[in-house]
Motif scaffolding. Sequence first.
Motif, short mmCIF file in Angstrom:
data_model
loop_
_atom_site.label_atom_id
_atom_site.label_comp_id
_atom_site.label_asym_id
_atom_site.label_seq_id
_atom_site.Cartn_x
_atom_site.Cartn_y
_atom_site.Cartn_z
N GLU A 1 -26.14 -18.85 -53.27
CA GLU A 1 -24.79 -18.60 -52.76
C GLU A 1 -23.79 -18.48 -53.91
OE1 GLU A 1 -24.07 -21.87 -50.18
OE2 GLU A 1 -24.94 -20.91 -48.42
N TYR B 1 -36.35 -18.39 -47.55
CA TYR B 1 -35.12 -18.12 -46.82
C TYR B 1 -33.93 -18.07 -47.78
CZ TYR B 1 -30.78 -19.74 -44.72
OH TYR B 1 -29.47 -19.92 -44.40
N ALA B 2 -33.89 -19.04 -48.73
CA ALA B 2 -32.79 -19.08 -49.69
C ALA B 2 -32.75 -17.81 -50.53
CB ALA B 2 -32.92 -20.31 -50.59
N ARG C 1 -32.98 -26.40 -50.29
CA ARG C 1 -31.53 -26.61 -50.26
C ARG C 1 -30.93 -26.32 -51.63
NH1 ARG C 1 -26.72 -25.93 -48.76
NH2 ARG C 1 -25.29 -27.69 -48.80
N LYS D 1 -31.46 -15.09 -48.43
CA LYS D 1 -30.04 -15.30 -48.20
C LYS D 1 -29.22 -14.79 -49.39
CE LYS D 1 -26.65 -18.68 -46.76
NZ LYS D 1 -26.37 -20.05 -46.33
N TYR D 2 -29.72 -15.00 -50.59
CA TYR D 2 -29.02 -14.51 -51.78
C TYR D 2 -28.91 -12.98 -51.74
CZ TYR D 2 -28.80 -12.54 -56.45
OH TYR D 2 -28.49 -11.78 -57.53
N TYR E 1 -38.53 -22.42 -46.57
CA TYR E 1 -37.09 -22.56 -46.74
C TYR E 1 -36.65 -21.99 -48.07
CZ TYR E 1 -32.48 -24.58 -46.15
OH TYR E 1 -31.13 -24.74 -46.00
N GLU F 1 -30.76 -22.60 -52.05
CA GLU F 1 -29.72 -22.03 -51.18
C GLU F 1 -28.35 -22.13 -51.84
OE1 GLU F 1 -28.14 -22.44 -46.58
OE2 GLU F 1 -29.00 -24.18 -47.58
#
Length: 473
Positions: free
Chosen positions: A218, A439-440, A211, A443-444, A436, A214
Motif C-alpha cells: 500500500e 493477496y497483498a 499483513r 493488492k499492490y 494472504y 499488505e
Amino acid sequence: MKIKKSIWIASIIILLSLFGGLYYYTQGQSLEYSKLMNQIEKRTYHQVEIEQVLYESVMERIEHKLNQGEEILPIEQFFLGYDAYYSGDHQKAYDYYMPISRIGIPNNDNLANVLMNAQLNKICAATGKGEEGIELTYYWFDYYEENVMERHIEIIHTLIGQLLNAENGANVAIDLCERVIAHKASESYPLLSFMKQFLQSLYADKGDYGRALEIGMEELAKAEIEGNHEIIASQRYGVGSIYGQMHNHEYAKDWFAQCFKIPVDGSDKIAYFKVMSAINYISCAVMLEEFEGIEEATRVYKENLKFIEERYIASSEANFALVLANYYTTVGDLSAAVEKLEFAAHTQDIENSGEAYRMDFLSIAGPCYMALGEYEKAIQALEEVVHKDYVMKAEAAAQMLIDYYIQIGDTTNIKKYTDKLQELKSKVQKGINTSYADYAAHKYQYEVKLREMNKKEIRSYVVFLCSIMLAIS
C-alpha cells in the motif's frame, strides 16, 4: 519635598536595578539551559561530547538550589535525571524523572520529554516495573504532537523497540504503531509512512508476513504515484526483506535489485537503502547459489556508502563484510572468508553489539569454522544461534549441526537437533500464510490503478478486489 522626591527616584532606580539584575540572571540561566539542551541534542543524534564546563556549571547551579531548599524547575529536574542516568544510577534517575513524567517540559522542542520517556521506559523494564513503563508509553504517545514525533522519530523508534523485550511486547508495539496511524492528524506523511514501515517490520518479525506485505505494498503504491523516491527506496528494501524472511530469496533478490535503480539525488536515506539492498542482495544470491549479480551489488554498495550518514558506516561495513564472508565460505575461499570475519569483528564489537548482529555473525562464522575443521568453535557458535529466537538462522544452524553429528555418528545429538529442527520448521510454516501474501501482492498491483480511478469507478474496483481475495483464499 525635594528630599522625598529624591528618595522616591532613588527607590525606583534601585527597584529597576533589582528587576534588571533578576531579568539578566533569569535570561542568562535560560540561555545556559538552552545551550545545554543543544549540546544534549548533538550528543543524542551525532555522538558529540557535551562541553564539560557548561555541563558542570548548570549542574552546580541546580545542586546549589537543592542545597538551599529552593524549588527547582521541571527542566532542572530533567537535567538531574539525565545526569543520574548516564552516571549509571538508574534508581536516582527514576526518582528524579517520575515526578515530571507526565509534565510537558517547555522551551526545548520536547527533546527533554522524549529522552526522559525513553530512558524511564528502559529503567522500568530493567527493574521489574515493565507494566508501569508501558502505561506511561501509552500516555506519551497520546500526548506527543505529530511534529514532535517526526522531529525525534529515532528516539520514538528506540522507545517502541524497547517494548519488544517485554512480555507480550510485540503486540504492545504493534498496538502503539496502529494507534499513531489511526489517531494522529496524518498531515505528516513522512511520520505516518515511517510508522507504517516500522509496523510492517513488527508484523513480519511476528510471522504475520501477509499483513506486513499488505502494508508495504500500500505504501509503495502511494509513494510511486506521488513520486516520493525516499519512500519507494525504503519500501522496495522493506518488501525484499519480508520475502527474505519468508525464505523466498528469489523474490527478495528481485526487490532489492529494484532499489538499485533509484537515483540518490542527494538523499542520504536513499543511499542508505541502496547500501542495505546491496548487502541483502548478496545474502540472497549466496542462499540461491546464483552469484552472477554479486559484482553489480558490490558496485552499488561502494558507490552509495560515501553518501550515507557517518553513524551508519561502521555497521554497514561490518554487515557487508559478513555477507562476503558467507559468499567466500560458500565458494570455498576460506582465507578470504576468515579475513572478512575478522574485519567484521573488528569493525563492530560482537560482545557489545546488539543481539541481532551477534546472531548474524555467529550464523556465518559457524559454517566457516566448520569448513576449516575448527569443530569446537563451530559447534559453540551454531548452538548459540539454535537457541535464540531468530527462527530462520536457527533452522540453518540446526541443520548444520545435524549434518556434523551424522558424520561422527553421535546419535544422541542427531535426535536432539532433529527434534529442534522440526520445532523450528513448524514455527516457520505456521507464520507463512502464502495465500494472504499473494493477496497483498495482487493488492499492490491494483492499488496504483485505484488511485488513478475517479470516484465513479471505485465501487466496481472494490467488487473486483473482493473477487481476487475469494479466488486465492
